[in-house]
Scaffold this motif. Sequence first.
Motif, PDB file in Angstrom:
ATOM      1  N   GLU A   1       0.801  -1.224   0.000  1.00  0.00           N
ATOM      2  CA  GLU A   1       0.000   0.000   0.000  1.00  0.00           C
ATOM      3  C   GLU A   1       0.838   1.281   0.000  1.00  0.00           C
ATOM      4  OE1 GLU A   1      -3.892   1.538   2.475  1.00  0.00           O
ATOM      5  OE2 GLU A   1      -3.095  -0.475   2.807  1.00  0.00           O
ATOM      6  N   LEU A   2       1.844   1.346   0.840  1.00  0.00           N
ATOM      7  CA  LEU A   2       2.642   2.572   0.929  1.00  0.00           C
ATOM      8  C   LEU A   2       3.358   2.918  -0.374  1.00  0.00           C
ATOM      9  CD1 LEU A   2       4.030   2.416   4.568  1.00  0.00           C
ATOM     10  CD2 LEU A   2       2.465   4.105   3.609  1.00  0.00           C
ATOM     11  N   PRO A   3       3.957   1.964  -1.091  1.00  0.00           N
ATOM     12  CA  PRO A   3       4.587   2.326  -2.370  1.00  0.00           C
ATOM     13  C   PRO A   3       3.586   2.845  -3.410  1.00  0.00           C
ATOM     14  CG  PRO A   3       5.422   0.221  -1.600  1.00  0.00           C
ATOM     15  CD  PRO A   3       4.286   0.592  -0.699  1.00  0.00           C
ATOM     16  N   ILE A   4       2.339   2.413  -3.310  1.00  0.00           N
ATOM     17  CA  ILE A   4       1.295   2.895  -4.222  1.00  0.00           C
ATOM     18  C   ILE A   4       0.838   4.294  -3.811  1.00  0.00           C
ATOM     19  CG2 ILE A   4      -1.114   2.493  -4.935  1.00  0.00           C
ATOM     20  CD1 ILE A   4       0.911   0.637  -6.316  1.00  0.00           C
ATOM     21  N   MET A   5       0.725   4.541  -2.512  1.00  0.00           N
ATOM     22  CA  MET A   5       0.284   5.845  -2.015  1.00  0.00           C
ATOM     23  C   MET A   5       1.359   6.918  -2.208  1.00  0.00           C
ATOM     24  SD  MET A   5      -2.753   5.649  -0.921  1.00  0.00           S
ATOM     25  CE  MET A   5      -3.994   4.568  -0.269  1.00  0.00           C
ATOM     26  N   GLN A   6       2.618   6.531  -2.133  1.00  0.00           N
ATOM     27  CA  GLN A   6       3.710   7.491  -2.149  1.00  0.00           C
ATOM     28  C   GLN A   6       3.655   8.455  -3.335  1.00  0.00           C
ATOM     29  OE1 GLN A   6       6.484   8.348  -3.907  1.00  0.00           O
ATOM     30  NE2 GLN A   6       8.103   8.829  -2.466  1.00  0.00           N
ATOM     31  N   PRO A   7       3.606   7.990  -4.583  1.00  0.00           N
ATOM     32  CA  PRO A   7       3.610   8.956  -5.694  1.00  0.00           C
ATOM     33  C   PRO A   7       2.315   9.758  -5.811  1.00  0.00           C
ATOM     34  CG  PRO A   7       3.390   6.726  -6.542  1.00  0.00           C
ATOM     35  CD  PRO A   7       3.658   6.607  -5.062  1.00  0.00           C
ATOM     36  N   ARG A   8       1.237   9.251  -5.244  1.00  0.00           N
ATOM     37  CA  ARG A   8      -0.044   9.941  -5.312  1.00  0.00           C
ATOM     38  C   ARG A   8      -0.141  11.095  -4.309  1.00  0.00           C
ATOM     39  NH1 ARG A   8      -1.131   4.750  -7.061  1.00  0.00           N
ATOM     40  NH2 ARG A   8      -2.894   4.489  -8.478  1.00  0.00           N
TER      41      ARG A   8
ATOM     42  N   THR B   1      10.043   3.686  -1.438  1.00  0.00           N
ATOM     43  CA  THR B   1      10.297   3.648  -2.873  1.00  0.00           C
ATOM     44  C   THR B   1       8.947   3.619  -3.586  1.00  0.00           C
ATOM     45  OG1 THR B   1      12.343   2.428  -2.526  1.00  0.00           O
ATOM     46  CG2 THR B   1      11.384   2.357  -4.754  1.00  0.00           C
ATOM     47  N   PRO B   2       8.687   4.606  -4.438  1.00  0.00           N
ATOM     48  CA  PRO B   2       7.368   4.690  -5.069  1.00  0.00           C
ATOM     49  C   PRO B   2       7.136   3.616  -6.136  1.00  0.00           C
ATOM     50  CG  PRO B   2       8.804   6.376  -5.957  1.00  0.00           C
ATOM     51  CD  PRO B   2       9.571   5.688  -4.857  1.00  0.00           C
ATOM     52  N   THR B   3       5.865   3.255  -6.292  1.00  0.00           N
ATOM     53  CA  THR B   3       5.435   2.368  -7.361  1.00  0.00           C
ATOM     54  C   THR B   3       4.271   3.048  -8.059  1.00  0.00           C
ATOM     55  OG1 THR B   3       6.054   0.413  -6.097  1.00  0.00           O
ATOM     56  CG2 THR B   3       4.526   0.075  -7.910  1.00  0.00           C
ATOM     57  N   GLU B   4       4.503   3.509  -9.260  1.00  0.00           N
ATOM     58  CA  GLU B   4       3.444   4.194 -10.004  1.00  0.00           C
ATOM     59  C   GLU B   4       2.562   3.203 -10.762  1.00  0.00           C
ATOM     60  OE1 GLU B   4       3.769   7.940 -11.358  1.00  0.00           O
ATOM     61  OE2 GLU B   4       5.615   8.422 -10.314  1.00  0.00           O
TER      62      GLU B   4
END
Length: 180
Positions: free
Chosen positions: A112-119, A155-158
């Motif tokens: 969840e956090l890598p998905i939220m990061q770039p948003r 680390t972001p995941t877009e």
Amino acid sequence: NDVTPMHIGPNDMILIDSLHGLYANMTASVPDKQKFRLYIETLLQMKDANGRFVRWTDMRLMRRMIRDSYYRGYSPQQTLEHWHYVRSSELRNIIPHVNSADYVINSALPYELPIMQPRLIDHFKEWTQRYQEDTNRQDAHNRAARVYELLRGITPTEDDSTIPPTSLLREFIGGSTYDY
């Protein structure tokens, strides 16, 4: 105080999709033996870069920011500025009743956090600066600074294509096979 009478059959079920379903007065007319109380919470057991556990309420805040911006017409900033009211209400009316739940489900997801990061990271960075000297927005500043620090270490995941369309996270980020 308009009241709409409800009639349910002997095999019917009432589902209250809300934290307020744990609030005893909400279902006072239903005998306790006929209730099954389910509590779903983001019980993420993960530490940040400084060794502190990620706060469950921060996970919920991020989920709500995304969902509210997609489906409810609220900007992430409006959600942040309103969050202290949400927390105050649940600390008074919900949290004291959590132990009355018959079952607790952990809805936290490790991806969840890598998905939220770039948003959200740019928003939190801006709010950390915007509210730094605003004494009327100290709660917003403290939350923004804490979440920004957390997201900076992720680390972001877009690309969210690997998240199944049946994942609970899809309720918040879109792409769900379910209708809401």
